[in-house]
Scaffold this active site. Structure first.
Site, PDB file in Angstrom:
ATOM      1  N   LYS A  31     -27.188 -42.256  -2.307  1.00 34.33           N
ATOM      2  CA  LYS A  31     -27.264 -43.733  -2.329  1.00 34.33           C
ATOM      3  C   LYS A  31     -26.754 -44.289  -1.006  1.00 34.33           C
ATOM      4  O   LYS A  31     -27.392 -45.142  -0.389  1.00 34.33           O
ATOM      5  CB  LYS A  31     -26.416 -44.277  -3.481  1.00 34.33           C
ATOM      6  CG  LYS A  31     -26.113 -45.767  -3.382  1.00 34.33           C
ATOM      7  CD  LYS A  31     -25.247 -46.275  -4.511  1.00 34.33           C
ATOM      8  CE  LYS A  31     -23.791 -46.149  -4.263  1.00 34.33           C
ATOM      9  NZ  LYS A  31     -23.191 -47.161  -3.395  1.00 34.33           N
ATOM     10  N   ASN A  32     -25.607 -43.758  -0.545  1.00 30.41           N
ATOM     11  CA  ASN A  32     -24.935 -44.356   0.622  1.00 30.41           C
ATOM     12  C   ASN A  32     -25.587 -43.987   1.938  1.00 30.41           C
ATOM     13  O   ASN A  32     -25.133 -44.416   2.988  1.00 30.41           O
ATOM     14  CB  ASN A  32     -23.447 -44.011   0.610  1.00 30.41           C
ATOM     15  CG  ASN A  32     -22.747 -44.711  -0.544  1.00 30.41           C
ATOM     16  OD1 ASN A  32     -23.326 -45.609  -1.172  1.00 30.41           O
ATOM     17  ND2 ASN A  32     -21.540 -44.294  -0.847  1.00 30.41           N
ATOM     18  N   CYS A 125     -15.012 -56.980  -3.965  1.00 31.96           N
ATOM     19  CA  CYS A 125     -15.485 -56.381  -5.215  1.00 31.96           C
ATOM     20  C   CYS A 125     -14.250 -55.838  -5.922  1.00 31.96           C
ATOM     21  O   CYS A 125     -13.123 -56.033  -5.487  1.00 31.96           O
ATOM     22  CB  CYS A 125     -16.505 -55.278  -4.934  1.00 31.96           C
ATOM     23  SG  CYS A 125     -15.772 -53.885  -4.153  1.00 31.96           S
ATOM     24  N   ARG A 130     -13.108 -55.653   1.053  1.00 34.06           N
ATOM     25  CA  ARG A 130     -14.352 -55.211   1.721  1.00 34.06           C
ATOM     26  C   ARG A 130     -14.686 -56.100   2.936  1.00 34.06           C
ATOM     27  O   ARG A 130     -15.750 -56.702   3.038  1.00 34.06           O
ATOM     28  CB  ARG A 130     -15.516 -55.204   0.723  1.00 34.06           C
ATOM     29  CG  ARG A 130     -15.235 -54.514  -0.591  1.00 34.06           C
ATOM     30  CD  ARG A 130     -14.904 -53.053  -0.469  1.00 34.06           C
ATOM     31  NE  ARG A 130     -15.969 -52.227   0.014  1.00 34.06           N
ATOM     32  CZ  ARG A 130     -16.933 -51.710  -0.752  1.00 34.06           C
ATOM     33  NH1 ARG A 130     -16.964 -51.967  -2.027  1.00 34.06           N
ATOM     34  NH2 ARG A 130     -17.872 -50.929  -0.235  1.00 34.06           N
ATOM     35  N   ASP A 315     -14.556 -41.993  -3.031  1.00 32.64           N
ATOM     36  CA  ASP A 315     -15.555 -42.139  -4.102  1.00 32.64           C
ATOM     37  C   ASP A 315     -15.440 -41.065  -5.173  1.00 32.64           C
ATOM     38  O   ASP A 315     -16.133 -41.130  -6.183  1.00 32.64           O
ATOM     39  CB  ASP A 315     -16.974 -42.112  -3.522  1.00 32.64           C
ATOM     40  CG  ASP A 315     -17.250 -43.342  -2.675  1.00 32.64           C
ATOM     41  OD1 ASP A 315     -18.214 -43.334  -1.911  1.00 32.64           O
ATOM     42  OD2 ASP A 315     -16.456 -44.305  -2.762  1.00 32.64           O
ATOM     43  N   ARG A 407     -26.161 -48.566 -10.957  1.00 28.52           N
ATOM     44  CA  ARG A 407     -26.391 -48.924  -9.544  1.00 28.52           C
ATOM     45  C   ARG A 407     -26.519 -47.674  -8.677  1.00 28.52           C
ATOM     46  O   ARG A 407     -27.182 -47.671  -7.657  1.00 28.52           O
ATOM     47  CB  ARG A 407     -25.180 -49.691  -8.984  1.00 28.52           C
ATOM     48  CG  ARG A 407     -24.885 -50.983  -9.586  1.00 28.52           C
ATOM     49  CD  ARG A 407     -23.723 -51.600  -8.881  1.00 28.52           C
ATOM     50  NE  ARG A 407     -23.973 -51.662  -7.436  1.00 28.52           N
ATOM     51  CZ  ARG A 407     -23.325 -52.488  -6.631  1.00 28.52           C
ATOM     52  NH1 ARG A 407     -22.402 -53.272  -7.109  1.00 28.52           N
ATOM     53  NH2 ARG A 407     -23.588 -52.523  -5.349  1.00 28.52           N
TER      54      ARG A 407
HETATM   55  C1  EPZ Z   1     -19.003 -47.134   2.251  1.00 31.99           C
HETATM   56  O1  EPZ Z   1     -18.463 -48.428   2.056  1.00 31.99           O
HETATM   57  C2  EPZ Z   1     -19.556 -46.703   0.909  1.00 31.99           C
HETATM   58  N1  EPZ Z   1     -20.600 -47.637   0.480  1.00 31.99           N
HETATM   59  C3  EPZ Z   1     -18.443 -46.669  -0.126  1.00 31.99           C
HETATM   60  O2  EPZ Z   1     -18.993 -46.162  -1.352  1.00 31.99           O
HETATM   61  C4  EPZ Z   1     -17.369 -45.698   0.343  1.00 31.99           C
HETATM   62  O3  EPZ Z   1     -16.298 -45.708  -0.581  1.00 31.99           O
HETATM   63  C5  EPZ Z   1     -16.869 -46.132   1.733  1.00 31.99           C
HETATM   64  O4  EPZ Z   1     -17.983 -46.193   2.639  1.00 31.99           O
HETATM   65  C6  EPZ Z   1     -15.847 -45.165   2.292  1.00 31.99           C
HETATM   66  O5  EPZ Z   1     -16.378 -43.890   2.352  1.00 31.99           O
HETATM   67  C7  EPZ Z   1     -21.836 -47.549   1.028  1.00 31.99           C
HETATM   68  O6  EPZ Z   1     -22.097 -46.758   1.905  1.00 31.99           O
HETATM   69  C8  EPZ Z   1     -22.861 -48.501   0.506  1.00 31.99           C
HETATM   70  P1  EPZ Z   1     -15.754 -48.691   4.976  1.00 31.99           P
HETATM   71  P2  EPZ Z   1     -17.996 -49.311   3.339  1.00 31.99           P
HETATM   72  O7  EPZ Z   1     -16.340 -49.699   5.893  1.00 31.99           O
HETATM   73  O8  EPZ Z   1     -18.933 -49.069   4.469  1.00 31.99           O
HETATM   74  C9  EPZ Z   1     -12.056 -51.626   5.388  1.00 31.99           C
HETATM   75  C10 EPZ Z   1     -19.552 -46.169  -3.613  1.00 31.99           C
HETATM   76  O9  EPZ Z   1     -18.917 -46.108  -4.668  1.00 31.99           O
HETATM   77  N2  EPZ Z   1     -12.885 -52.338   6.357  1.00 31.99           N
HETATM   78  O10 EPZ Z   1     -15.561 -47.293   5.454  1.00 31.99           O
HETATM   79  O11 EPZ Z   1     -17.789 -50.685   2.896  1.00 31.99           O
HETATM   80  C11 EPZ Z   1     -12.586 -51.752   3.981  1.00 31.99           C
HETATM   81  O12 EPZ Z   1     -12.129 -52.934   3.378  1.00 31.99           O
HETATM   82  C12 EPZ Z   1     -19.051 -47.042  -2.489  1.00 31.99           C
HETATM   83  O13 EPZ Z   1     -20.628 -45.538  -3.390  1.00 31.99           O
HETATM   84  C13 EPZ Z   1     -12.322 -53.388   7.072  1.00 31.99           C
HETATM   85  O14 EPZ Z   1     -11.147 -53.736   6.878  1.00 31.99           O
HETATM   86  O15 EPZ Z   1     -16.587 -48.623   3.641  1.00 31.99           O
HETATM   87  C14 EPZ Z   1     -12.043 -50.517   3.308  1.00 31.99           C
HETATM   88  O16 EPZ Z   1     -10.701 -50.762   2.897  1.00 31.99           O
HETATM   89  C15 EPZ Z   1     -17.720 -47.691  -2.806  1.00 31.99           C
HETATM   90  N3  EPZ Z   1     -13.086 -54.058   7.970  1.00 31.99           N
HETATM   91  C16 EPZ Z   1     -12.034 -49.479   4.428  1.00 31.99           C
HETATM   92  O17 EPZ Z   1     -12.103 -50.216   5.646  1.00 31.99           O
HETATM   93  C17 EPZ Z   1     -14.394 -53.715   8.205  1.00 31.99           C
HETATM   94  O18 EPZ Z   1     -15.051 -54.357   9.061  1.00 31.99           O
HETATM   95  C18 EPZ Z   1     -13.214 -48.526   4.367  1.00 31.99           C
HETATM   96  O19 EPZ Z   1     -14.381 -49.301   4.411  1.00 31.99           O
HETATM   97  C19 EPZ Z   1     -14.948 -52.646   7.470  1.00 31.99           C
HETATM   98  C20 EPZ Z   1     -14.173 -51.965   6.561  1.00 31.99           C
END
Ligand code: EPZ
Length: 431
Positions: A31-32, A125, A130, A315, A407
């Site tokens: 998915k990701n 969420c 996020r 995850d 989802r």
């Molecule tokens: C991706 O989310 C995945 N989703 C998530 O999977 C996964 O948990 C996550 O990566 C970490 O591996 C998809 O790919 C659609 P991040 P993403 O940016 O890109 C903070 C699932 O269940 N952050 O690595 O949103 C953020 O708040 C989902 O399949 C900032 O602060 O993850 C989080 O605490 C859940 N500022 C941390 O970094 C930013 O600009 C990691 O977020 C971006 C992120």
């Protein structure tokens, strides 16, 4: 058949615990990765074709986003083609982004291809705020100017197009790495993304971009270098197997005894999960594209802390917590990636688990067993974890708000039933 229209499901999944799950299931495409590949197809005029796309509602949502931008999208059994020759809009509306925050992945491609984008600010969420500040600051380094009004991100590229830059990410954000990668491939000059995310889905995206003519090196390491090119061409690509879906079924085998085999994912994509399953007392056997987990003895208490790849994936944290609720002894599970990913623990406690949350730590005291109860999914992985708990709980468990699970898990109920679970779903399209 990959659904092209998102269907809002309502209903519950019912499980009667006590069965040993055995057999083999096939992991779907990740998915990701799939969601970002659909966004990346916007970068090139012409028809790209992406195979091994999972049939899940998030994909249907991303198809809706991409169609809304003017691309022509067709899907068949397990592939989706995107013809982005003519894009008639640069807007991803609130109605869709609020449903799926991964829609933010169109931001980079749109500013690169069209020079502008208007994307609704994704909300938080159930697992955290996020934020997208790293996406924004990274794109600003490439010359993008932003305005934020009425809940929308308004992005404008410089008149001469994006300009390559050296970007250092504060945190190896998956989404920020992907947006910056997709923007920089059409920037003039060289872009270096330092402290980049290293997930297999990043490598998958880089391989698709390279097939389109992009010049990307270092994907999968902390430093990605991109030589911008004038234009990209459409390409074909097959989505990498879903390592989180795979890990979820392997935990089902660990919980019930197995052996459960999952095909279609490289063991190298979930090494830390396999290591922790072995530490917890499971037997793990792996070939190039199949992994088998079984357990004969007791579960051993095992500490885990979630970290960016190749660390233990956030995850998989809820699924592993279920395992630890039945282990001999006390485990500490530390969530370092999201600030609020323990919400579902209260639901597990309702099933008899002994869990105490202290900030980023969950203190899990092993108990002899769980008891079936009505519980509700708080997010995708939590919902799947509660279904896993139902597999070993005494009696009947009802997991409500099933739409969270649908989802991201293609055929979740069917795959568990094929392994011998006593499971059924009342999920039906919302009328
Ligand atoms: C991706 O989310 C995945 N989703 C998530 O999977 C996964 O948990 C996550 O990566 C970490 O591996 C998809 O790919 C659609 P991040 P993403 O940016 O890109 C903070 C699932 O269940 N952050 O690595 O949103 C953020 O708040 C989902 O399949 C900032 O602060 O993850 C989080 O605490 C859940 N500022 C941390 O970094 C930013 O600009 C990691 O977020 C971006 C992120």
């Amino acid at each position: 058949m990959v659904a092209e229209r998102r269907v809002a499901f309502v209903g519950s999944i019912f499980i009667r615990g006590g069965r040993t799950l055995t057999g083999t299931v096939e992991a779907a495409g990740a998915k990701n990765s799939a969601l970002k590949l659909l966004a990346a197809a916007l970068l090139a005029p012409g028809r790209s074709r992406i195979a091994n796309v999972p049939d899940i509602s998030d994909v249907a949502t991303m198809i809706e986003v991409v169609r809304g931008l003017g691309a022509v999208v067709d899907s068949d059994a397990d592939s989706v083609s995107v013809d982005a020759t003519r894009l008639s809009s640069a807007e991803a509306p609130y109605e869709v982004v609020s449903r799926m925050r991964a829609s933010i992945a169109v931001l980079g491609p749109l500013v690169a291809r069209l020079g502008r984008a208007r994307v609704a600010m994704p909300g938080g969420c159930n697992i955290g705020s996020r934020k997208v500040d790293m996406h924004i600051s990274g794109l600003e380094s490439l010359g993008v100017e932003f305005a934020f009004e009425h809940g929308y991100i308004e992005a404008t590229a410089p008149p001469g197009g994006l300009v390559g830059a050296h970007i250092m990410l504060e945190f190896p954000s998956v989404g920020a790495t992907e947006n910056l990668l997709m923007a920089s491939v059409l920037a003039s000059g060289t872009t270096v993304i330092d402290n980049a995310a290293r997930e297999p889905e990043i490598v998958d995206l880089a391989e698709f971009l390279a097939a389109m003519g992009a010049r990307v090196t270092g994907a999968g390491t902390s430093t990605i270098e991109v030589e911008g090119v004038e234009a990209l061409a459409p390409a074909e690509h097959r989505v990498v197997g879903d390592r989180v879906e795979c890990g979820t079924y392997l935990v089902a085998g660990a919980l019930t005894g197995g052996p459960v085999t999952v095909r279609g994912v490289s063991p190298s994509h979930l090494e830390m999960v396999l290591l922790k399953l072995e530490q917890a007392g499971c037997e793990v056997r792996a070939t190039d594209d199949a992994i088998t987990v079984s357990r004969n003895g007791p579960l051993r208490a095992t500490d885990v802390q979630t970290l960016p790849y190749p660390g233990f994936p956030t995850d998989m944290q809820p699924q592993f917590m279920v395992l630890m609720t039945l282990a001999d002894g006390d485990s500490v599970i530390t969530e370092n990636v999201f600030e609020n990913r323990f919400m579902f623990a209260d639901e597990l406690v309702r099933m008899g688990a002994d869990i105490r949350i202290e900030g980023h730590h969950a203190l899990v005291k092993g108990t002899p067993g769980l008891s079936g109860a009505p519980v509700r999914s708080t997010d995708l992985r939590a919902g799947a974890a509660l279904v896993l708990a139902g597999l070993v709980a005494d009696g009947r468990t009802e997991v409500g708000e099933v739409h969270h699970i649908l989802r991201g898990y293609e055929g979740f109920v069917e795959k568990l039933a094929s392994l011998g679970a006593d499971i059924e779903s009342t999920a039906a399209p919302e009328c």
